[in-house]
Design an enzyme around this catalytic site. Structure first.
Site, PDB file in Angstrom:
ATOM      1  N   CYS A 147      -2.965   4.616   4.499  1.00 33.45           N
ATOM      2  CA  CYS A 147      -4.003   5.462   3.912  1.00 33.45           C
ATOM      3  C   CYS A 147      -5.127   4.650   3.285  1.00 33.45           C
ATOM      4  O   CYS A 147      -6.208   5.177   3.046  1.00 33.45           O
ATOM      5  CB  CYS A 147      -3.394   6.411   2.880  1.00 33.45           C
ATOM      6  SG  CYS A 147      -2.594   5.567   1.504  1.00 33.45           S
ATOM      7  N   ASN A 148      -4.888   3.373   3.008  1.00 35.18           N
ATOM      8  CA  ASN A 148      -5.969   2.599   2.388  1.00 35.18           C
ATOM      9  C   ASN A 148      -6.202   1.237   3.044  1.00 35.18           C
ATOM     10  O   ASN A 148      -6.777   0.357   2.413  1.00 35.18           O
ATOM     11  CB  ASN A 148      -5.723   2.421   0.884  1.00 35.18           C
ATOM     12  CG  ASN A 148      -4.341   1.899   0.571  1.00 35.18           C
ATOM     13  OD1 ASN A 148      -3.789   1.110   1.323  1.00 35.18           O
ATOM     14  ND2 ASN A 148      -3.783   2.355  -0.533  1.00 35.18           N
ATOM     15  N   SER A 184      -1.882  -4.001  -2.711  1.00 37.56           N
ATOM     16  CA  SER A 184      -1.841  -2.544  -2.722  1.00 37.56           C
ATOM     17  C   SER A 184      -2.746  -1.967  -3.800  1.00 37.56           C
ATOM     18  O   SER A 184      -3.095  -2.646  -4.768  1.00 37.56           O
ATOM     19  CB  SER A 184      -0.408  -2.052  -2.943  1.00 37.56           C
ATOM     20  OG  SER A 184       0.420  -2.409  -1.865  1.00 37.56           O
ATOM     21  N   MET A 186       5.014   9.918   4.366  1.00 40.72           N
ATOM     22  CA  MET A 186       4.466  10.016   3.017  1.00 40.72           C
ATOM     23  C   MET A 186       4.845  11.342   2.364  1.00 40.72           C
ATOM     24  O   MET A 186       5.221  11.391   1.190  1.00 40.72           O
ATOM     25  CB  MET A 186       2.945   9.870   3.061  1.00 40.72           C
ATOM     26  CG  MET A 186       2.274   9.955   1.698  1.00 40.72           C
ATOM     27  SD  MET A 186       2.484   8.471   0.699  1.00 40.72           S
ATOM     28  CE  MET A 186       1.139   7.473   1.329  1.00 40.72           C
ATOM     29  N   GLY A 236       5.561  14.207   7.353  1.00 40.34           N
ATOM     30  CA  GLY A 236       5.667  12.819   7.795  1.00 40.34           C
ATOM     31  C   GLY A 236       6.308  11.950   6.726  1.00 40.34           C
ATOM     32  O   GLY A 236       6.892  12.441   5.752  1.00 40.34           O
TER      33      GLY A 236
END
EC number: 1.2.1.70
Length: 445
Positions: free
Chosen positions: A50-51, A109, A193, A191
């Site tokens: 996502c990042n 992160s 996450m 999913g």
């Protein structure tokens, strides 16, 4: 060939660019194959979360590799290359290894020390193996990244330096939700996450969880698992989300949709129908976003999304253990480099021994013609003696050259060995690039 990574992350690009550059599953697969089809690359793995979106490749030319990988990222993400380029980072050789190992340990992160990235690295390698784009070097690198990440979490207190993105996001909602025990939750998506979010909510003691997903079977599977673990749960289709939304205290959404899943009007209608008038807490962990950013302006909605998490994470607690993890990473980068340098000379050593074996076989054949009266026992004894002499002569230099090749600056020893013994370059290439590279089983995490 050399390791190259080109990518962008929350550290180099705003959420608006990351959101547009997000790669769907089929786009990642096509990116892998198009990377191998490009001339500079021999292996490829895509790490997309996502990042971050990172393309790892084994290339034979640095500048051509950077240009090709950057162009491919732009093509497959749909973001124009001129717009994407200022946000791209490039790491080469040891710096690329250092980057991935740091990522695996949670040092890069959004929330330092989070452990979910290990599962994402494992998934990235699995896709590369399934698509046959991860060869020997990237298999070795990603396997080592998994080992180093586990080592960092087991040997240090890096877990105390931060929390998983889900936990951190729910903490940002805490002023609105208060203790989660007894609350009603809606999880949109089924999913990895979303499953992590559901498990986190269950551990926090929520009274009930509703799981909504476009594929009913996946929602039912997750709901069944939660029920087996003692949490009241049910599965619904996306058409039932508005009703579930009105009855929820906290919502977590993380789907793979390319458009909005919930609009500001959807949320406005949900809070308008609530009898208790309480504020609705919403966590959007999707990239691109699932929930309309306009919902930030709604009075009775507290929305936390990737963008607000990025801003909040700057204030996340840091631990002294980070320095210890950095030391582990540096140590492991050196070990990986030494192993790779030593491995690069192995094909030359194998080719040398194969050439020596051919010479021995040829000379023994000539001996057979010159001394036809030798019996089988005599021939066997002579053959064994000749082979033993050759093995002893080659043993010390080949062992030593492997040791020297593993040291910094040792890459030239393979060239020297090829030159000294006049080895056939094609014989070395045949050993270096066998028809089928064995795929190692991915380690657990």
């Amino acid at each position: 060939m050399s390791l190259l990574v080109v990518g962008l992350s929350h550290r180099t690009a705003p959420v608006s660019v990351l959101e547009r550059a997000a790669l769907a599953e089929d786009a990642r697969t096509k990116l892998l194959h198009d990377t191998l089809a490009a001339e500079p690359a021999a292996e490829a793995v895509v790490l997309a979360t996502c990042n971050r979106i990172e393309l790892y490749a084994d290339v034979d030319k640095f500048h051509a590799g950077v240009a090709e990988l950057s162009t491919l990222l732009a093509q497959h993400s749909g973001v124009d290359l001129d717009e994407l380029t200022p946000h791209l980072f490039v790491h080469y050789e040891d710096r690329a290894v250092h980057h991935l190992l740091s990522v695996a340990c949670g040092l890069d992160s959004m929330v330092v020390g989070e452990g979910q990235i290990l599962g994402q690295i494992k998934d990235a390698l699995a896709v590369g193996q399934e698509q046959h784009t991860a060869g020997r070097m990237l298999n070795d690198l990603f396997q080592q990244a998994l080992r180093v990440g586990k080592r960092a979490h087991s040997e240090t207190g890096i877990d105390r330096a931060g929390q998983s993105l889900v936990t951190f996001g729910l903490d940002q909602l805490a002023p609105t939700t208060g203790p989660l025990a007894g609350k009603r939750a809606l999880v949109v998506g089924a999913g990895s996450m979303s499953s992590l979010a559901a498990a986190t909510l269950a551990r926090a003691g929520v009274a009930a969880i509703t799981v909504a997903n476009r594929t009913p079977e996946r929602a039912e599977r997750l709901a069944h698992l939660l029920t087996e673990q003692g949490t009241q749960a049910r599965a619904v289709g996306m058409a039932q989300v508005p009703r579930a939304l009105a009855g929820a205290d906290v919502v977590v959404s993380c789907t793979g949709a390319t458009g909005l899943v919930l609009t500001a009007d959807d949320l406005r209608a949900a809070v308008a129908g609530r009898a208790d008038g309480a504020t609705l807490a919403v966590l959007d962990l999707a990239m691109p976003r699932d929930i309309d950013a306009a919902a930030h302006a709604l009075v009775d909605v507290h929305l936390v999304d990737i963008e607000s998490l990025a801003a909040a994470s700057a204030d996340a607690p840091m631990a002294a253990d980070v320095d210890q993890v950095r030391a582990i990473v540096s140590e492991e980068v050196a070990a990986f480099g030494a192993a790779q340098r030593a491995a690069r000379i192995t094909p030359t050593v194998v080719a040398l021994r194969a050439m020596a074996a051919d010479v021995v076989a040829g000379e023994l054949a000539r001996l057979d013609g010159r001394l036809p009266a030798l019996d089988d026992k005599q021939r066997a004894e002579i053959s064994q003696t000749v082979r033993r002499v050759v093995d002893k002569l080659l043993h010390a230099p080949t062992v030593r050259v492997k040791q020297l090749a593993g040291e910094p600056g040792g890459a030239g020893y393979a060239d020297a060995l090829r030159e000294l013994f006049d080895l056939d370059p094609q014989a070395v290439v045949a050993v270096s690039h066998p028809a089928q590279v064995p795929q190692n089983r991915i380690e657990g995490h």
